[in-house]
Design a protein around this motif. Structure first.
Motif, mmCIF file in Angstrom:
data_model
loop_
_atom_site.group_PDB
_atom_site.id
_atom_site.type_symbol
_atom_site.label_atom_id
_atom_site.label_comp_id
_atom_site.label_asym_id
_atom_site.label_seq_id
_atom_site.Cartn_x
_atom_site.Cartn_y
_atom_site.Cartn_z
ATOM 1 N N ASP A 134 13.197 -4.443 -2.651
ATOM 2 C CA ASP A 134 12.595 -4.894 -1.398
ATOM 3 C C ASP A 134 11.378 -4.022 -1.092
ATOM 4 O O ASP A 134 11.077 -3.081 -1.848
ATOM 5 C CB ASP A 134 13.620 -4.892 -0.255
ATOM 6 N N PRO A 135 10.649 -4.290 -0.013
ATOM 7 C CA PRO A 135 9.407 -3.550 0.258
ATOM 8 C C PRO A 135 9.589 -2.066 0.549
ATOM 9 O O PRO A 135 8.593 -1.331 0.591
ATOM 10 C CB PRO A 135 8.827 -4.278 1.483
ATOM 11 N N GLU B 48 0.807 -1.221 0.000
ATOM 12 C CA GLU B 48 0.000 0.000 0.000
ATOM 13 C C GLU B 48 0.842 1.273 0.000
ATOM 14 O O GLU B 48 0.344 2.349 -0.333
ATOM 15 C CB GLU B 48 -0.952 -0.006 1.203
ATOM 16 N N ALA B 49 2.113 1.169 0.396
ATOM 17 C CA ALA B 49 3.005 2.326 0.374
ATOM 18 C C ALA B 49 3.754 2.446 -0.953
ATOM 19 O O ALA B 49 4.568 3.351 -1.126
ATOM 20 C CB ALA B 49 3.995 2.244 1.532
ATOM 21 N N GLY B 50 3.491 1.530 -1.884
ATOM 22 C CA GLY B 50 4.182 1.562 -3.168
ATOM 23 C C GLY B 50 5.482 0.794 -3.185
ATOM 24 O O GLY B 50 6.196 0.810 -4.191
ATOM 25 N N ARG C 148 -5.120 4.920 -12.192
ATOM 26 C CA ARG C 148 -4.646 4.640 -10.831
ATOM 27 C C ARG C 148 -5.270 3.311 -10.389
ATOM 28 O O ARG C 148 -5.352 2.383 -11.172
ATOM 29 C CB ARG C 148 -4.951 5.815 -9.909
ATOM 30 N N GLY C 149 -5.631 3.170 -9.134
ATOM 31 C CA GLY C 149 -6.349 1.966 -8.728
ATOM 32 C C GLY C 149 -5.491 0.782 -8.362
ATOM 33 O O GLY C 149 -6.020 -0.286 -8.062
ATOM 34 N N PHE C 150 -4.165 0.920 -8.390
ATOM 35 C CA PHE C 150 -3.305 -0.172 -7.935
ATOM 36 C C PHE C 150 -2.670 0.206 -6.604
ATOM 37 O O PHE C 150 -2.628 1.382 -6.230
ATOM 38 C CB PHE C 150 -2.235 -0.511 -8.982
#
Length: 402
Positions: free
Chosen positions: A275-276, A117-119, A297-299
């Motif tokens: 990595d994350p 969720e943070a990209g 958008r939406g991802f």
């Protein structure tokens, strides 16, 4: 920026045995379908990504150069092979992937990223639209095939299961092997066994048959060379691999050369270069953000990623050419003019095809232009380097229309 792991060993090769001994669960590493085959041919086995895997057979440099000149056979069965079935599976996957999955036609494949969720990047992967009649069990018109990294495949499955609709079936095909045949003569060797594979071009895939064994073959790979990835039933892997090794162009290649080949090709390795905490923009993987997805958008992480794309990231993944003969390793510090740490090397070693030490690193954007002089500190020793465009050696993919 997340610090890299400490540098491993003093060998000039990227995959020293210490580096290969990734953290493994308390249980014994799993065995590949070809485990006995590797051992019988002198493969030096080490734990990697929860499996016993061959790091080399006759030597990393020889195997690296053979792949660049002929055809190298890699066992990548530790990777996760997933099939998604159900109405709207492509739209469901677009919740997490920034690529245009819905636009994929049958037999077409795309590199993409599993995002949080943070990209941040949870994994990088390949996804393919399967045709009706594909070899992965009961076939549906909307089925998709995904290959994910072995070390995080169970985490990926958990993330995907959590976010896609319950109507979507995720089939983890643990009973299948995956082989990569890479190099300029790979097509000659494989076409003798499987007529028709030469008609594939880069990032295309199809169903084939070899002596009654169903194969799924894509023209793809992670060495920068032309080549193929071959998915097949695990119980047929030994006899098919033996048939490949009967071809004069083909030799077995271990993880060591696979790593040096992908580094020369400028391809990041998950868990090291990705990595994350790294975003697609910082990782210089903006091509994975499809135009329609950017607009709609939406991802996962879209707001953060697109703002970073518009305003610029603070750091960027770059290639480095290291002065002298001593390589720098993952975890070495990138220093500014005042001697302060401002970046980190994420992969490094001697590149056999380049004849020099090379590396990947994250550096401030102001230091990311090719030709920029860089100072790197490793174990208290200072090394001088220059930012270089990647790939370090040209890609030799066979593209449509070429």
């Amino acid at each position: 920026m997340k610090p890299g792991r400490p540098a491993a060993g003093s060998s000039h090769w990227l995959f020293t045995e210490d580096r290969l001994r990734e953290e493994v669960t308390e249980s014994q590493p799993a065995l590949l379908p070809l485990d006995a085959w590797h051992r019988a041919r002198g493969g030096r086995m080490v734990p990697f990504a929860g499996y016993e895997m061959p790091v080399q057979y006759e030597g990393i440099m020889a195997e690296h150069l053979w792949t660049r000149e002929s055809a190298g056979l890699f066992d990548v069965s530790h990777m996760g092979q997933l099939v998604f079935s159900g109405d709207g599976a492509d739209a469901e996957l677009e919740k997490l992937l920034p690529g245009d999955v819905r636009a994929l036609k049958a037999g077409r494949m795309r590199y993409s990223l599993l995002l949080n969720e943070a990209g941040g990047i949870l994994d990088d992967l390949m996804i393919t639209r399967l045709p009706e009649g594909h070899p992965f069990g009961e076939a549906g018109a909307d089925d998709l095939y995904m290959v994910v990294n072995g070390a995080v495949k169970f985490d990926d499955i958990g993330t995907l299961r959590e976010h896609v609709a319950d109507r979507i079936t995720i089939n983890h095909m643990e009973d299948r092997a995956l082989l990569a045949l890479q190099g300029p003569k790979a097509v000659d060797a494989l076409a003798r066994l499987v007529p028709g594979v030469a008609d594939l071009v880069f990032m295309r895939a199809g169903a084939f048959d070899w002596q009654g064994v169903p194969l799924w073959i894509s023209r793809s790979g992670y060495t920068g060379e032309d080549g193929f990835e071959i998915s097949l039933p695990g119980d047929a892997a030994t006899v098919f691999t033996d048939a490949l090794l009967e071809q004069p162009e083909v030799k077995p290649i271990g993880l060591g050369a696979r790593d040096s080949l992908r580094l020369e090709a400028g391809l990041p390795l998950y868990g090291h270069d990705l990595d994350p905490e790294i975003t697609p923009v910082t990782a210089d993987l903006g091509f994975a953000l499809s135009k329609r997805r950017r607009e709609e958008r939406g991802f996962a992480g879209a707001d953060h990623i697109l703002a970073e794309r518009e305003n610029g990231a603070v750091a960027r993944r770059v290639g480095l050419i290291i002065d002298g003969r001593q390589p720098v390793r993952e975890g070495a510090d990138v220093l500014d003019g005042e001697g302060s740490m401002v970046g980190r090397v994420t992969s490094g070693g001697v590149a056999p095809s380049v004849g020099k030490p090379i590396a990947m690193a994250y550096v401030p954007v102001a230091m990311a232009a090719p030709g920029t002089a860089i100072t790197v500190s490793q174990r208290g020793k200072v090394h001088h380097a220059t930012v270089a465009a990647m790939p370090f050696v040209p890609h030799r993919y066979v593209r449509a229309g070429a």
